[in-house]
Motif scaffolding. Structure first.
Motif, PDB file in Angstrom:
ATOM      1  N   ARG A   1     -49.841  31.289  29.548  1.00 52.65           N
ATOM      2  CA  ARG A   1     -49.341  30.357  28.528  1.00 52.65           C
ATOM      3  C   ARG A   1     -47.855  30.599  28.270  1.00 52.65           C
ATOM      4  N   ALA A   2     -47.460  31.859  28.212  1.00 54.01           N
ATOM      5  CA  ALA A   2     -46.056  32.194  27.967  1.00 54.01           C
ATOM      6  C   ALA A   2     -45.179  31.706  29.127  1.00 54.01           C
ATOM      7  N   GLN A   3     -45.663  31.847  30.357  1.00 56.37           N
ATOM      8  CA  GLN A   3     -44.887  31.395  31.514  1.00 56.37           C
ATOM      9  C   GLN A   3     -44.739  29.877  31.505  1.00 56.37           C
ATOM     10  N   LYS A   4     -45.796  29.165  31.132  1.00 55.64           N
ATOM     11  CA  LYS A   4     -45.711  27.698  31.037  1.00 55.64           C
ATOM     12  C   LYS A   4     -44.694  27.286  29.970  1.00 55.64           C
ATOM     13  N   GLU A   5     -44.691  27.998  28.858  1.00 56.90           N
ATOM     14  CA  GLU A   5     -43.735  27.702  27.792  1.00 56.90           C
ATOM     15  C   GLU A   5     -42.307  27.970  28.274  1.00 56.90           C
ATOM     16  N   ARG A   6     -42.105  29.092  28.966  1.00 58.38           N
ATOM     17  CA  ARG A   6     -40.795  29.425  29.515  1.00 58.38           C
ATOM     18  C   ARG A   6     -40.327  28.354  30.495  1.00 58.38           C
TER      19      ARG A   6
ATOM     20  N   TYR B   1     -41.241  25.239  30.631  1.00 60.72           N
ATOM     21  CA  TYR B   1     -40.958  24.012  29.878  1.00 60.72           C
ATOM     22  C   TYR B   1     -39.554  24.055  29.279  1.00 60.72           C
ATOM     23  N   TYR B   2     -39.213  25.161  28.619  1.00 60.11           N
ATOM     24  CA  TYR B   2     -37.899  25.275  27.995  1.00 60.11           C
ATOM     25  C   TYR B   2     -36.788  25.360  29.039  1.00 60.11           C
ATOM     26  N   ASN B   3     -37.022  26.072  30.128  1.00 57.74           N
ATOM     27  CA  ASN B   3     -36.009  26.150  31.189  1.00 57.74           C
ATOM     28  C   ASN B   3     -35.755  24.782  31.804  1.00 57.74           C
ATOM     29  N   ALA B   4     -36.812  23.997  32.004  1.00 54.97           N
ATOM     30  CA  ALA B   4     -36.651  22.637  32.535  1.00 54.97           C
ATOM     31  C   ALA B   4     -35.854  21.773  31.563  1.00 54.97           C
ATOM     32  N   ASN B   5     -36.117  21.905  30.282  1.00 54.99           N
ATOM     33  CA  ASN B   5     -35.364  21.139  29.287  1.00 54.99           C
ATOM     34  C   ASN B   5     -33.886  21.538  29.271  1.00 54.99           C
ATOM     35  N   ILE B   6     -33.612  22.813  29.444  1.00 50.14           N
ATOM     36  CA  ILE B   6     -32.221  23.274  29.492  1.00 50.14           C
ATOM     37  C   ILE B   6     -31.512  22.672  30.704  1.00 50.14           C
ATOM     38  N   ILE B   7     -32.172  22.706  31.839  1.00 52.98           N
ATOM     39  CA  ILE B   7     -31.583  22.133  33.060  1.00 52.98           C
ATOM     40  C   ILE B   7     -31.325  20.642  32.866  1.00 52.98           C
ATOM     41  N   ASN B   8     -32.299  19.924  32.289  1.00 59.30           N
ATOM     42  CA  ASN B   8     -32.127  18.488  32.036  1.00 59.30           C
ATOM     43  C   ASN B   8     -30.969  18.222  31.082  1.00 59.30           C
TER      44      ASN B   8
END
Length: 120
Positions: free
Chosen positions: A92-97, A99-106
């Motif tokens: 779950r923590a990796q999925k959250e990470r 998600y946030y990393n993808a948002n930062i890249i976007n």
């Protein structure tokens, strides 16, 4: 002896404050209380397995508790159950990470194509 990490919200000063309060509660105002520097020096020399997590640590308190539970579980079935819970938590923590990393890249990519320039 395994290292136990205290949450980042704790510090030598906060633990010392709790120590002083506990002494006052238990022994009233007659208690002789160590100086903070002495308390900290004793802690550092005798409590090697008890450390504070730094804010840069990639470990959460839940992870530390779960790892400790696994380490001290005596029954195989209980250890397996706790390990599965720990792995699910990490997933779950990796999925959250991710998600946030993808948002930062976007957000970075979007800002490169944003024609709005702010001037002062």
């Amino acid at each position: 002896m395994p290292t136990v990490f205290l949450p980042t919200s704790f510090s030598y000063a906060s633990v010392y404050h709790d120590y002083v309060q506990a002494c006052k509660d238990k022994y009233s105002k007659d208690a002789r209380i160590l100086a903070e520097s002495t308390f900290t020096n004793i802690w550092k020399s005798l409590m090697l397995s008890l450390q504070f997590m730094s804010s840069k640590t990639d470990l959460c308190e839940t992870c530390e508790i779960m790892k400790m539970d696994i380490r001290y579980a005596s029954q195989y079935e209980k250890k397996l159950e706790l390990t599965n819970s720990y792995l699910a938590h990490l997933n779950r923590a990796q999925k959250e990470r991710d998600y946030y990393n993808a948002n930062i890249i976007n957000a970075v990519e979007d800002s490169k194509h944003n024609p709005n320039v702010v001037s002062s």
